[in-house]
Design a protein around this motif. Structure first.
Motif: not given
Length: 799
Positions: A100-107, A201-209
């Motif tokens: 299933e398609l993921k939602e595109i993250s802001k990063a 780390i998961e939140e860092i990844r979602e925000y900064f890549g």
């Protein structure tokens, strides 16, 4: 939304900006372009700006305009159709296991928009596409001042001091349900009270890549594994403290009041007593003992274990992010097709001519760096002579130690200057090579910059470790610089303390000053911009404009900002491993520094710098290979320090070959008794040349000096090496070969024993591959093959 808040969207076929009230559009702005206001009507810059923005709009973007007293701000919002195309191109990395398609993250949104904005070319001939020029891009508009800045926006909750409706608590309640992520980054990661907390780390990844997330994951892993290394280093020093007063070598030096040593310099330098270096000898015994050998072996193995365990941790992370099989080239090609379906592939190329030129220029710079290190050696020699002849009792008594400190400080300032030069040269060499992609350019730059910095950092230390006191000659035959200044000699207790001081000064100064500068400079710049804007900003600006202006005032960030952090940690890793035998407290200092470094970097990225462009990655890139090289150098360096710099081998040879316990002889005396006397050669002062120093007779003692001692193993008459010297030389060589072969074998065994990828990750990927092939097989059964379809047609015709 405030009553006076105004949102402007560029219409498709109009040059003017029309008023539109739409909260949803405003809240989804990803990028902001900043341009200076034009006071005297239209000019060329304004025309080019409108042409570029028209092309941006044609690519499917909405553009919102804001302004303050000085600048125009253009908010860029992308339509969802662009991201749907991206998902179709990269199904593997952007879909869940159930397809299933993921939602595109802001990063991901920011990365795609950034790619397109920099690819757009505008025409200079009244909108005629035939006049498109590769030079007419965002880079040109930034260089000529048409745009002052382009950057993605920070989330409002992550900005320091931002308030929503006057309540800081309500800042956490961001829209779109993302308040938990922003709150966790700002208040549970970048605060000093979180010093010993696990990083999100998961939140860092979602925000900064992924790239920045992997950096912080690596830094956290490195800091954690420094704990056992720091503990072992402290134990080594404590072991030296236990035998601080009872060590036989330091006792003989401290009691050597009757041993007269040869002058350390020419002209007006006096003879001196051996016991004057008592403090020096005691400090040396803190870390130059049997435990140092074990610690050096431990650190060489630790370097391998650290990298192997990091590879496993990285594999788990990238597997959970669906990036285990991600490919940089595929990402680049997909983004290129997303921008232009007719784009041409930029192929790989290699020029032996360019590579040869780059290597020659790099060798020239390395030669210059080594020359500067020799200059520091000369300064140390001159400083030692100057302080000895200064007339001050304190300076003359501690001339050698002060000269070492002066050399270390000069080395530190040389590092600061050469870092800037190395950076410029490395960039020029990368431009000369012409790498295909931005990642290839970054990797090439990283290798060159790390190499230059490595020589800058360690060339002076290498001299102290392996050459100081070994090429200075002997009385009546000293080696001189420019025929004037004698090279330095080691103390009777060895040169380990010189190396210890050099390592301590450079490492402490570099870590403290680097951390302060890296945080203080961006902070001061931000406060200065904020102060200058305070009296000029319009008080009636709406909240959105204030947020955009605040992001604009943050410090600039580029692709090399993260490189600086990696480079600093890689150099620190070199100090922690390569010469750790001479400085066992290096892991402890690195651990303490990194505890604060993580929070400093977090606060800097969230509060003081513009939001970096998120980048995908499945590892930390070329830095793994560089760290592996440092691990090999750690084996070589520590082996050389113990066998050459340390007095461990000479003491061992004396204990079992020349001392009172030699050849198993039983004795009630200490087996090291007489070691200092055996390590000092004799020189009769009457053999001094006329140009060499003459003794004042040590008039205070009331006797004339007939001979003096110096640190070496030479005969009295011909100054040839004694048999004991060659025994020590053979023992040094044997230990070096044995140490390095044993440690390298253990390193390879550890690397083989600990797989790079955990079994759970390999099984997970195996199951994913099996399920994918299974679905493809089911789809192939549902679709008739070409041959079966034709056969069915023929049968129908016959009927």
């Amino acid at each position: 939304m405030e009553q006076n808040e105004m949102i402007y969207i560029v219409p498709h076929n109009e040059e003017e900006y029309l008023l539109l009230e739409d909260n949803d559009i405003l809240n989804k702005v990803d990028f902001v372009l900043v341009a200076a206001k034009v006071e005297n009507g239209k000019d060329k810059k304004e025309t080019n700006r409108k042409r570029y923005l028209r092309k941006v709009r044609e690519k499917g973007f909405r553009i919102m305009r804001k302004e303050d007293n000085h600048n125009l701000y253009f908010g860029i919002q992308a339509r969802e159709e662009i991201f749907d195309k991206y998902i179709q191109h990269l199904k593997l990395s952007e879909r869940k296991y159930d397809n299933e398609l993921k939602e595109i993250s802001k990063a991901t949104r920011i990365r795609i928009i950034n790619f397109i904005l920099w690819k757009i070319r505008y025409s200079t001939n009244n909108g005629n596409d035939n006049s498109l020029n590769a030079k007419n891009s965002l880079r040109k508009l930034l260089d000529d001042g048409t745009f002052k800045a382009v950057f993605p926006l920070h989330e409002k909750c992550c900005c320091r001091g931002h308030e929503v409706h006057g309540s800081k608590e309500q800042c956490w309640l961001c829209k779109d349900g993302n308040w938990q992520k922003e709150r966790k980054l700002r208040f549970e990661w970048a605060e000093w009270r979180c010093l010993f907390k696990k990083q999100p780390i998961e939140e860092i990844r979602e925000y900064f890549g992924e790239r920045i997330a992997l950096y912080f994951a690596w830094l956290g892993w490195y800091t954690t594994l420094l704990i056992p290394a720091a503990i072992c280093g402290v134990i080594v020093v404590l072991y030296g403290f236990i035998y601080f007063e009872s060590n036989q070598v330091s006792k003989e030096i401290c009691n050597g009041t009757g041993i007269i040593m040869c002058p350390l310099c020419d002209k007006r330098c006096q003879y001196w007593r051996l016991n004057e270096t008592c403090s020096y000898a005691k400090i040396t015994q803190l870390f130059d003992h049997e435990g140092t050998v074990v610690f050096a072996m431990f650190m060489a193995i630790w370097a391998t274990v650290f990298l192997e365990l990091w590879k496993r941790a990285r594999a788990r992370s990238v597997c959970s992010w669906d990036l285990y099989h991600w490919d940089e080239d595929e990402e680049e090609l997909a983004l290129g097709l997303l921008y232009n379906p007719d784009i041409k592939v930029k192929e790989y190329h290699h020029s032996y001519k360019r590579t040869t030129i780059v290597m020659l220029l790099a060798c020239i710079l390395i030669t210059v760096i080594i020359g500067l290190s020799l200059g520091i050696v000369i300064c140390r020699v001159i400083a030692a002579v100057t302080f000895t002849k200064s007339g001050s009792e304190f300076l003359s008594d501690h001339a050698r130690s002060i000269a070492v400190m002066v050399g270390a400080v000069l080395h530190f300032f040389t590092i600061l200057i050469m870092t800037k030069i190395n950076r410029k040269v490395a960039k020029k060499l990368c431009d000369l090579e012409g790498p295909r992609t931005a990642l290839a350019r970054e990797n090439n730059f990283s290798v060159k910059m790390f190499t230059f910095q490595f020589f800058t950092m360690f060339s002076s230390i290498v001299y102290i470790a392996f050459f100081l006191g070994r090429i200075n000659g002997h009385p009546n035959g000293y080696v001189r610089i420019a025929g004037q200044w004698r090279l330095e000699e080691c103390h009777p207790s060895g040169c380990m303390t010189d190396l210890f001081i050099q390592m301590a000064v450079v490492m402490i100064l570099k870590q403290i000053l680097s951390s302060c500068v890296q945080y203080a400079v961006p902070s001061l710049k931000y406060q200065w911009k904020k102060y200058n804007k305070k009296n000029t900003d319009n008080d009636v600006m709406d909240a959105t404009t204030k947020h955009w202006v605040k992001n604009y005032n943050l410090n600039h960030v580029d692709s090399f900002s993260l490189f600086n952090e990696f480079l600093e940690m890689a150099i620190q890793y070199g100090f922690t491993t390569i010469f750790v035998a001479a400085f066992p407290l290096a892991p402890l200092l690195a651990f303490l520094n990194n505890l604060f470094e993580i929070r400093l970097d977090a606060r800097k990225m969230l509060v003081l710098q513009k939001r970096p462009i998120p980048r995908k990655a499945k590892d930390i890139g070329i830095w793994v290979r560089l760290l592996e090289v440092v691990g090999v150098l750690a084996v070589i360096g520590n082996g050389l320090v113990i066998s050459i710099t340390s007095d461990f081998i000479p003491r061992l040879v004396y204990k079992y070959g020349y001392g009172p316990c030699a050849f198993g002889n039983s004795s009630n005396v200490n087996c090291m008794m007489g070691y200092v006397n055996s390590s000092l050669s004799v020189f009769y002062v009457e053999n001094f040349k006329q140009t060499d120093p003459k003794d004042d007779g040590l008039k205070s003692l009331g006797f004339q000096v007939t001979y003096c001692r110096y640190r070496d193993y030479r005969t009295v008459d011909e100054y040839k090496y004694t048999v004991q010297f060659w025994h020590i030389f053979a023992a040094r060589l044997a230990f070096l070969i044995l140490f390095e072969n044993i440690v390298i074998c253990i390193k390879y065994i550890v690397a083989w024993f600990v797989p790079d990828t955990p079994t759970s990750v390999r099984n997970h990927n195996l199951q994913k591959t099996f399920m994918r092939l299974q679905k493809e097989l089911e789809l192939s059964r549902e679709i008739p093959s070409y041959s079966n379809t034709n056969a069915w047609k023929y049968q129908s015709t016959d009927v």
